[in-house]
Design a protein around this motif. Structure first.
Motif, mmCIF file in Angstrom:
data_model
loop_
_atom_site.group_PDB
_atom_site.id
_atom_site.type_symbol
_atom_site.label_atom_id
_atom_site.label_comp_id
_atom_site.label_asym_id
_atom_site.label_seq_id
_atom_site.Cartn_x
_atom_site.Cartn_y
_atom_site.Cartn_z
ATOM 1 N N ASP A 523 0.606 -0.697 -0.303
ATOM 2 C CA ASP A 523 -0.420 -0.314 0.526
ATOM 3 C C ASP A 523 0.618 1.171 -0.381
ATOM 4 N N PRO A 524 0.808 2.405 -1.235
ATOM 5 C CA PRO A 524 0.913 3.351 -0.885
ATOM 6 C C PRO A 524 0.905 4.331 0.407
ATOM 7 N N CYS A 525 1.740 5.232 0.982
ATOM 8 C CA CYS A 525 1.335 5.938 2.118
ATOM 9 C C CYS A 525 0.298 6.947 1.625
ATOM 10 N N TYR A 526 0.670 7.255 0.308
ATOM 11 C CA TYR A 526 0.090 8.253 -0.455
ATOM 12 C C TYR A 526 -2.019 8.539 -0.366
ATOM 13 N N LEU A 527 -1.476 6.692 -0.743
ATOM 14 C CA LEU A 527 -3.341 6.331 -1.196
ATOM 15 C C LEU A 527 -3.452 6.465 0.164
ATOM 16 N N ALA A 528 -2.971 5.225 0.652
ATOM 17 C CA ALA A 528 -3.564 4.463 2.064
ATOM 18 C C ALA A 528 -3.804 5.362 2.810
ATOM 19 N N ARG A 529 -2.783 6.090 4.373
ATOM 20 C CA ARG A 529 -2.540 6.589 4.486
ATOM 21 C C ARG A 529 -3.477 8.298 4.699
ATOM 22 N N TYR A 530 -2.947 8.591 3.076
ATOM 23 C CA TYR A 530 -3.158 10.386 3.111
ATOM 24 C C TYR A 530 -5.152 10.075 2.827
ATOM 25 N N ASN A 531 -4.891 9.099 2.160
ATOM 26 C CA ASN A 531 -6.432 9.866 1.512
ATOM 27 C C ASN A 531 -7.028 8.244 1.887
ATOM 28 N N GLY A 532 -6.743 7.242 2.755
ATOM 29 C CA GLY A 532 -7.899 6.116 3.308
ATOM 30 C C GLY A 532 -8.073 5.286 1.734
ATOM 31 N N GLU A 533 -7.661 5.115 1.397
ATOM 32 C CA GLU A 533 -7.511 4.320 0.426
ATOM 33 C C GLU A 533 -6.897 2.967 0.379
ATOM 34 N N THR A 534 -7.952 1.846 0.942
ATOM 35 C CA THR A 534 -6.761 0.210 0.932
ATOM 36 C C THR A 534 -7.834 -0.334 -0.088
ATOM 37 N N ASP A 535 -9.356 -0.016 0.127
ATOM 38 C CA ASP A 535 -9.919 -1.059 -0.370
ATOM 39 C C ASP A 535 -9.997 -1.220 -2.067
ATOM 40 N N ALA A 536 -10.103 -0.545 -2.988
ATOM 41 C CA ALA A 536 -10.007 -0.331 -4.558
ATOM 42 C C ALA A 536 -8.556 -0.667 -4.886
ATOM 43 N N PRO A 537 -7.706 -1.140 -4.658
ATOM 44 C CA PRO A 537 -6.717 -1.965 -5.300
ATOM 45 C C PRO A 537 -7.045 -3.351 -5.062
ATOM 46 N N ARG A 538 -7.613 -3.714 -3.836
ATOM 47 C CA ARG A 538 -7.839 -5.846 -4.052
ATOM 48 C C ARG A 538 -9.268 -5.473 -4.431
ATOM 49 N N ARG A 539 -9.613 -4.663 -4.436
ATOM 50 C CA ARG A 539 -10.784 -5.136 -5.327
ATOM 51 C C ARG A 539 -10.884 -5.629 -6.463
ATOM 52 N N VAL A 540 -9.516 -4.760 -7.346
ATOM 53 C CA VAL A 540 -9.327 -5.105 -8.498
ATOM 54 C C VAL A 540 -8.230 -6.088 -8.737
ATOM 55 N N PHE A 541 -7.459 -6.931 -7.968
ATOM 56 C CA PHE A 541 -7.176 -7.900 -7.678
ATOM 57 C C PHE A 541 -8.314 -8.975 -7.820
ATOM 58 N N LYS A 542 -9.210 -8.788 -6.380
ATOM 59 C CA LYS A 542 -10.234 -9.779 -6.930
ATOM 60 C C LYS A 542 -11.218 -9.974 -7.559
ATOM 61 N N GLY A 543 -11.010 -8.490 -8.630
ATOM 62 C CA GLY A 543 -11.532 -7.911 -10.181
ATOM 63 C C GLY A 543 -11.258 -9.463 -10.946
ATOM 64 N N ILE A 544 -9.773 -9.454 -10.797
ATOM 65 C CA ILE A 544 -9.098 -10.105 -12.381
ATOM 66 C C ILE A 544 -8.682 -11.934 -11.221
ATOM 67 N N GLY A 545 -8.568 -12.388 -10.533
ATOM 68 C CA GLY A 545 -8.785 -13.292 -10.356
ATOM 69 C C GLY A 545 -7.275 -13.734 -9.689
ATOM 70 N N ILE A 546 -6.766 -12.093 -9.103
ATOM 71 C CA ILE A 546 -5.648 -12.907 -7.682
ATOM 72 C C ILE A 546 -6.389 -12.784 -6.210
ATOM 73 N N LYS A 547 -5.302 -13.300 -6.135
ATOM 74 C CA LYS A 547 -5.247 -13.608 -4.393
ATOM 75 C C LYS A 547 -4.136 -13.621 -4.054
ATOM 76 N N VAL A 548 -4.526 -12.294 -3.239
ATOM 77 C CA VAL A 548 -3.476 -11.735 -2.329
ATOM 78 C C VAL A 548 -3.098 -11.866 -1.085
ATOM 79 N N VAL A 549 -1.771 -12.106 -0.724
ATOM 80 C CA VAL A 549 -1.614 -12.939 0.722
ATOM 81 C C VAL A 549 -1.415 -11.070 2.063
ATOM 82 N N GLU A 550 -1.321 -11.093 2.442
ATOM 83 C CA GLU A 550 -1.211 -9.528 2.958
ATOM 84 C C GLU A 550 0.245 -9.838 4.111
ATOM 85 N N MET A 551 0.981 -8.364 3.817
ATOM 86 C CA MET A 551 2.161 -7.967 4.459
ATOM 87 C C MET A 551 1.572 -8.548 5.952
ATOM 88 N N GLU A 552 2.504 -8.184 7.297
ATOM 89 C CA GLU A 552 2.163 -8.105 8.809
ATOM 90 C C GLU A 552 2.131 -6.421 8.530
#
Length: 629
Positions: A523-552
Motif C-alpha cells: 500500500d502506498p502511504c499517500y494512497l492509504a494513510r493520506y487518502n484512506g484508500e485501501t479497498d480499491a486495489p484489492r477489489r481490482v486484484f479480486k476482480g481479475i482473479g488474483i489472491k492477495v497474501v497480506e503483509m503484516e
C-alpha cells in the motif's frame, strides 16, 4: 477537624494548585503565534474523546480497557468529589458512587501497572514508571474516604488511622495531577490532551475530511517562512505537543527509526516540549534519536542546531505512520514540514540531491531536469490524443514524474491499454503538463510549490474535461487535498479506483481462463494513510482473479517504501535502507510477486538488490488479463 471537612479543604487546595499550574502552562503555550480557534470546541471534547481518540486507542484492546477504567474512574471520582465535598453536600449516595468509581480506577491502575512491569521498549520510563503508583494511591485514598463516610462510627478506633491513610493517598496521588500540569509531569497530558481535542490545529480531523493535512499555504509576501524557533509555532500546536503521553506508538511505526536513521518521532515531539519550556532535555527517559545525544533548547532560540540535528529533520519520509498511530492525535509530519520550510526558504540548505531536485523543479518543471516534451514519448505509438486548449475529453490522464522513468513507462502503457479497452475517451496534456509540486512542498520549498501549483491550475483552466485519472498517489493527493486551499478543485481519481469501478461494471474484457495467481500488495502511504484508500486495489486484484497474501504491515499500517518527503533525495544514512526492510516484509509472505500502485514505490522496490520478489504495477496485472483485440 472531621474527615468530610478535611476532604473539602484538600479538594479546594488541589483545585487551586491545578489552576495555578494550568495558568503557568498556558503562559508557555501563549508564547506561540496567534491561532484562530472556536471556543465551541470545548463542548465537543466528550465526543472527540470517546469517539475520535478512543477509535485509535481501541486498536490495542488491553490498553483501551486500562484507559477506560483508570481514566473513567478518575474522572468520575473527581466529579463526585467536586459535588459532594467541594460543594459540601456530604450525601451518602454520592459516596456510594465514589466508592464504585474508585474501585473502577483501582482496577485500571492495576492494568497500567502490569503493563509497566514488562514494558515494550517504546514506552518512556522515568517519571512515567511512577504514574501507576500514584494512580493506585489516589484510587485507594478515594475508596477509603468513601468507606469511612458511609461507615460512620462503625469502624471505631481504626477510623482515625484509616482517615489518615485516605488523606495520605489522596494527597500523594492527587499531587500527580495537581502539580503535574505546572511542573510538566506525566499527568499534564490529562489537561493538555483534553484542551488539544478542543483546539486541535487541524479541526478537519473531526469532520468528514479526515485525510487533509495542516500544510496551509504560507503568505510569502508577508515573510512567513515557516518555523525557526518554538515560539514560531501557533499556540495550539505548542499545546498539542504537551498532549503527548510518550507511549512510543509513533516510534514503533516510524520507518526511519526502524532503519536506524537519526529520527524518533516521539523524541521529536518531546524536543518541542523541551524547547517550549526552555529545558535541558535531561528529564526525557525514552529512546533517543538513533545516534544522537540529548539536547536542550530555548523557546526563543533556533530549533535546528539546538534541539534538533539537521539530519533528524531530513530523515522523515512524511509517510504519516506516526500520525496514524498516535492516540493523542498529534500531527508530527506537519511539524517536520513547518521546520523544513524555514530551512529551505531562508537558507536553502537541503542535503544531498534534494537541492538539485528543487533546482530542477524551478528550472524545468520536472524533478529530474528532463525536457517536458519527453514526458509522453512512451505513448507515441498508442494513439492517445494530446488535448489542445479549448478541446474536450472525458478523462484526462496525468502521468506525473513517473513518465520519465523507463521502468514505469511499461506501467503507463498498460494503464492506457486498460482504459482504452474499457472504452474510455482519454487524452493527455503532453508537454503542457507541469509537475504538481508535491516534492517541493515536502522538502519545505513552499515558494516553488505554490509556483508549480499555480502553473498546473493555470494550465488546466485552458482545457475541458470531466475527470482526471493518475497512477501517482502524490499527484492525486496534491490535487485532491492541497490545491483546494489555493482555489483548485478537481474531480480526480487514482487509477486503482477507476479500474475497480470498471471491473464492478464489467466494462473490461477479461480472459475467461486466466490462471489464478498469488501475490502480496504494498500500500502506498499517500494512497492509504493520506487518502484512506485501501479497498480499491484489492477489489481490482479480486476482480481479475488474483489472491492477495497480506503483509503484516498492510493497509493503513503499511510500511513506507522510503521515497516520500524527498527522503530518497536527502538520503540520510542509517543502519539499513527502508526499501530493503519493506522487501523483507514481502519475503515473509512467501509471495514471489509484489504488486504496487505508485511510481515511486515501484522505483524504490525495484532498486532493492539481491534476490527479491518481482515488482509488478497494478495496471500491468490487469492488462495481462485483457482479451487482446
Amino acid at each position: 477537624m472531621t474527615l468530610p471537612l478535611a476532604l473539602t479543604g484538600l479538594f479546594w487546595l488541589g483545585a487551586a494548585l491545578l489552576s495555578l499550574g494550568l495558568a503557568r502552562r498556558a503562559a508557555l503555550w501563549r508564547q506561540g503565534r496567534d491561532a484562530q480557534v472556536a471556543w465551541s470546541g470545548l463542548f465537543a471534547i466528550p465526543k472527540r474523546y470517546f469517539v475520535d481518540l478512543h477509535h485509535v486507542v481501541a486498536r490495542d484492546p488491553f490498553i483501551a480497557r486500562a484507559h477506560v477504567a483508570v481514566a473513567g474512574g478518575a474522572i468520575a471520582v473527581l466529579a463526585l468529589a467536586a459535588a459532594n465535598y467541594g460543594l459540601m453536600l456530604y450525601l451518602p449516595a454520592l459516596d456510594v458512587l465514589m466508592l464504585l468509581a474508585a474501585v473502577m480506577m483501582f482496577a485500571g491502575a492495576l492494568l497500567v501497572r502490569s503493563r509497566r512491569q514488562s514494558p515494550p521498549p517504546r514506552l518512556s520510563k522515568g517519571a512515567w514508571n511512577r504514574l501507576p503508583k500514584s494512580l493506585l494511591l489516589f484510587a485507594v485514598g478515594a475508596g477509603l474516604a468513601a468507606v469511612l463516610a458511609l461507615s460512620g462510627d462503625a469502624l471505631g478506633s481504626a477510623a482515625k488511622l484509616l482517615a489518615l491513610l485516605a488523606l495520605a493517598g489522596l494527597t500523594l496521588g492527587g499531587a500527580e495531577l495537581a502539580l503535574g500540569i505546572g511542573l510538566g509531569g506525566p499527568m499534564k497530558h490529562a489537561v493538555a490532551g483534553l484542551l488539544h481535542l478542543a483546539f486541535h490545529p487541524r479541526q478537519e480531523r473531526f469532520s468528514g475530511n479526515k485525510r487533509s493535512t495542516d500544510l496551509k499555504p504560507l503568505d510569502l509576501d508577508a515573510n512567513d517562512f515557516g518555523v525557526e524557533k518554538p515560539v514560531d509555532f501557533a499556540w495550539n500546536r505548542l499545546l498539542s505537543f504537551d498532549a503527548c503521553v510518550q507511549c512510543g506508538k509513533c516510534e514503533a511505526a516510524c520507518p526511519a527509526y526502524a532503519a536506524g536513521q537519526p529520527l524518533n518521532p516521539k523524541k521529536l515531539i518531546q524536543d518541542m516540549v523541551t524547547g517550549l519550556a526552555s529545558g535541558d532535555g535531561q528529564g526525557y527517559a525514552g529512546n533517543p534519536h538513533p545516534g544522537q545525544a540529548l539536547r536542550g533548547g530555548d523557546a526563543q532560540q533556533p530549533i535546528l542546531g539546538g534541539l534538533l540535528a539537521e539530519d533528524t529533520l531530513w530523515s522523515c519520509t512524511t509517510c504519516r505512520a506516526c500520525v496514524q498511530e498516535c492516540p493523542m492525535l498529534i500531527e508530527h509530519v506537519d511539524t517536520v514540514v513547518s521546520l523544513r520550510r524555514h530551512v529551505t526558504l531562508t537558507r536553502g540548505t537541503v542535503p544531498n540531491k534534494g537541492a538539485e531536485a528543487l533546482a530542477n523543479l524551478r528550472d524545468t518543471d520536472t524533478v529530474g531536469g528532463y525536457p517536458l516534451a519527453a514526458r509522453y514519448h512512451w505513448a507515441v505509438d498508442l494513439n492517445v490524443p494530446v488535448l489542445l486548449p479549448g478541446e474536450h475529453a472525458d478523462w484526462l490522464l496525468l502521468a506525473g514524474e513517473g513518465a520519465f522513468d523507463m521502468r514505469y513507462q511499461r506501467a503507463l502503457r498498460a494503464l492506457v491499454q486498460v482504459l482504452k479497452a474499457a472504452g474510455l475517451k482519454i487524452a493527455v496534456l503532453g508537454e503542457a503538463e507541469p509537475d504538481c509540486g508535491d516534492l517541493a512542498r515536502r522538502l519545505g520549498d513552499e515558494a516553488t510549490f505554490q509556483q508549480l501549483a499555480d502553473k498546473m491550475m493555470s494550465t488546466l483552466r485552458h482545457y475541458h474535461f470531466e475527470h482526471i485519472v493518475t497512477p501517482d498517489p502524490h499527484l492525486f493527493h496534491c490535487l485532491a487535498n492541497e490545491y483546494p486551499a489555493l482555489g483548485g478543485n478537481y474531480r480526480i481519481q487514482h487509477h486503482s479506483q477507476v479500474i475497480a469501478e470498471l471491473l464492478d461494471k464489467r466494462q473490461l474484457p477479461l480472459k475467461a481462463d486466466a490462471e489464478t495467481t498469488t501475490i502480496t500488495y504494498h500500500d502506498p502511504c499517500y494512497l492509504a494513510r493520506y487518502n484512506g484508500e485501501t479497498d480499491a486495489p484489492r477489489r481490482v486484484f479480486k476482480g481479475i482473479g488474483i489472491k492477495v497474501v497480506e503483509m503484516e504491515r498492510a493497509g493503513m499500517k503499511s510500511r513506507c517504501c522510503g521515497w516520500g518527503g524527498g527522503a530518497s533525495f536527502t538520503d540520510i544514512p542509517g543502519e539499513r535502507r527502508i526499501p530493503d526492510m519493506r522487501m523483507d516484509d514481502v519475503r515473509a509472505t512467501g509471495a514471489g510477486t509484489v504488486a504496487v500502485a505508485c511510481p515511486n514505490c515501484t522505483a524504490m522496490l525495484e532498486g532493492v538488490v539481491g534476490e527479491r520478489a518481482e515488482v509488478v504495477e497494478l495496471a500491468e496485472l490487469v492488462a495481462a488479463r485483457l482479451v487482446k483485440a
